[in-house]
Design an enzyme around this catalytic site. Structure first.
Site, PDB file in Angstrom:
ATOM      1  N   ASP A  97       8.478  -0.349   2.909  1.00  0.00           N
ATOM      2  CA  ASP A  97       8.760   0.961   2.321  1.00  0.00           C
ATOM      3  C   ASP A  97       9.722   0.816   1.146  1.00  0.00           C
ATOM      4  O   ASP A  97      10.908   0.552   1.331  1.00  0.00           O
ATOM      5  CB  ASP A  97       9.348   1.887   3.378  1.00  0.00           C
ATOM      6  CG  ASP A  97       9.408   3.334   2.923  1.00  0.00           C
ATOM      7  OD1 ASP A  97       9.237   3.586   1.717  1.00  0.00           O
ATOM      8  OD2 ASP A  97       9.635   4.215   3.769  1.00  0.00           O
ATOM      9  N   ASP A 306       6.102   4.367  -5.331  1.00  0.00           N
ATOM     10  CA  ASP A 306       6.456   4.364  -3.908  1.00  0.00           C
ATOM     11  C   ASP A 306       5.311   3.795  -3.080  1.00  0.00           C
ATOM     12  O   ASP A 306       4.157   4.187  -3.250  1.00  0.00           O
ATOM     13  CB  ASP A 306       6.764   5.796  -3.459  1.00  0.00           C
ATOM     14  CG  ASP A 306       7.113   5.878  -1.980  1.00  0.00           C
ATOM     15  OD1 ASP A 306       7.925   5.054  -1.513  1.00  0.00           O
ATOM     16  OD2 ASP A 306       6.568   6.752  -1.292  1.00  0.00           O
TER      17      ASP A 306
END
Length: 428
Positions: A97, A306
């Site tokens: 992440d 992201d």
């Protein structure tokens, strides 16, 4: 006298020059292959429902314990990597992440955790919990120390965090040795989760590794080991194997990669902002209101790269222009339908070709391959534009370049030199 290199010596030098790069396999967590009743289309469609919580996290102004998208770890659209925690190392598949800093794993005992594969702290000779007086504790938003009536020994640092929109967990701040490929990072600070409330299915089953830009992330805790540089290649959502990779440190990064400046938001240091300047559909540059792509640290506006969000999202004026121009050029005779987060779905029997979508950034133009632009249904001849407008229930000003648009592409984050790079790379 000339010095001649033998083929054997050249091979040794090549092995030595590449041995110091940490290249960690990544595979999509959709393994083993899904049952016949499931499909990639249905899986991504369902996973996109978790994006609103992710977008809410990305739109916050203050740094906080992160919220990432993801369902059940092995049947979700998150990406995971192999890591070992503790001494001896215990194998965990951690969600990768880039929008989060803090690492956390489910620890034994934890009856409410969504996995039976729990980290056994008692089996590690290098494990320790951190006290509430630790400098790490406020970074994780841990509980402050209370006066102890029994002595000066401080209590462990504990904290609560939200995750996935409808789940929270309680964790003890801990340290242990983290192993990535051949690298060992001692005393790595992470949350040892011991209780979950709400829907545990929204949590990654075996934990999460934050690669954001903040002080709790891998880059910060690894110190000078990786010199503020990493890159990753995410395989297709259809891949069932550890065929992608996380490459840590400057060694082995692609030399010809095109880059754009990395923008720093002091209010959201975890996020990797880039200066997006526009979008083209085919040869048509979209006309959007002035300032639609503008970077504003005070409000959080701008564009973020992201790995945790599933599909790329744009604020309303940008997405409306993108959708309308895409539909105009596709010109599907049967019209368009909506499915979940996707509002531009059409029959592939009626369309011979679709226009490329190009993302324009300062210093580079990124042409998305067709497989990164469309999501196809395996049940019928249907395809959808694999992007969406920000959810209506999210008061967000952030545009997010998400994982589906990054697949089979080397994405490099170079914090040390303030740049983000993209290079085409098939890693299926």
């Amino acid at each position: 006298m000339a010095f001649l290199f033998s083929p054997f010596l050249s091979l040794l030098l090549l092995l030595f020059s590449t041995a110091i790069a940490a290249d960690i396999p990544i595979f999509h967590s959709k393994a083993p292959p899904p049952p016949a009743s499931s499909s990639l289309f249905d899986s991504v469609l369902a996973a996109a429902h978790t994006d609103p919580a992710r977008l809410a996290f990305l739109s916050q102004k203050a740094t906080s314990v992160p919220i990432a998208s993801g369902q059940q770890l092995l049947q979700s659209n998150s990406y995971v990597l192999r890591a070992r925690l503790g001494s001896p190392g215990q194998l965990l598949l951690l969600v990768l992440d880039t929008g989060s800093d803090a690492a956390w794993v489910p620890c034994s005992p934890c009856s409410s955790c969504p996995s039976s594969n729990l980290f056994l702290a008692s089996n590690s000779t290098t494990y320790s919990s951190l006290p509430c007086s630790s400098s790490w504790c406020p970074m994780f938003q841990g509980q402050p120390c209370a006066a102890s009536p029994t002595g000066p020994t401080p209590s462990p640092c504990t904290y609560n965090s939200g995750y996935g929109g409808d789940s929270t967990f309680a964790a003890t701040l801990s340290q242990d040795s983290l192993r990535l490929a051949l690298d060992v990072i001692p005393n790595y600070a992470f949350g040892c989760v011991n209780a979950v409330t709400g829907s545990a299915t929204s949590l990654p089953k075996q934990g999460l590794l934050g690669l954001g830009g903040g002080p709790m992330s891998l880059l910060s805790q690894a110190g000078s080991l990786y010199k503020g540089v990493f890159s990753y290649c995410l395989p297709s959502f259809r891949s069932y194997y550890f065929s992608g990779s996380l490459r840590l440190g400057p060694v082995g990064q692609p030399r010809s990669i095109r880059t754009t400046p990395l923008l720093h938001n002091p209010h959201r240091p975890s996020l990797y902002y880039v200066n997006q300047t526009g979008i083209s559909v085919g040869r048509v540059r979209l006309a959007v209101p002035p300032g639609s792509f503008g970077f504003d640290p005070a409000t959080g506006a701008g564009t973020v790269v992201d790995s945790g969000t599933v599909i790329t999202r744009f604020v309303s004026p940008i997405y409306s222009a993108l959708r309308d121009e895409f539909r105009r050029q596709v010109n599907a005779s049967g019209g368009y339908s909506a499915l979940g987060a996707f509002d531009t779905c059409f029959s592939t029997d009626e369309v011979s070709r679709t226009p490329p979508v190009t993302l324009h950034f300062e210093g580079l133009d990124l042409v998305l391959p067709v497989e990164n632009t469309l999501i196809h249904s395996s049940a019928r001849p249907l395809a959808c534009l694999a992007m969406a407008e920000e959810p209506g229930n999210v008061n967000s000003v952030v545009n997010v370049i998400a994982s589906l648009q990054q697949q089979n592409m080397r994405v490099m984050i170079d914090v040390a030199n303030g740049r983000v790079g993209f290079a085409r790379e098939v890693c299926n």
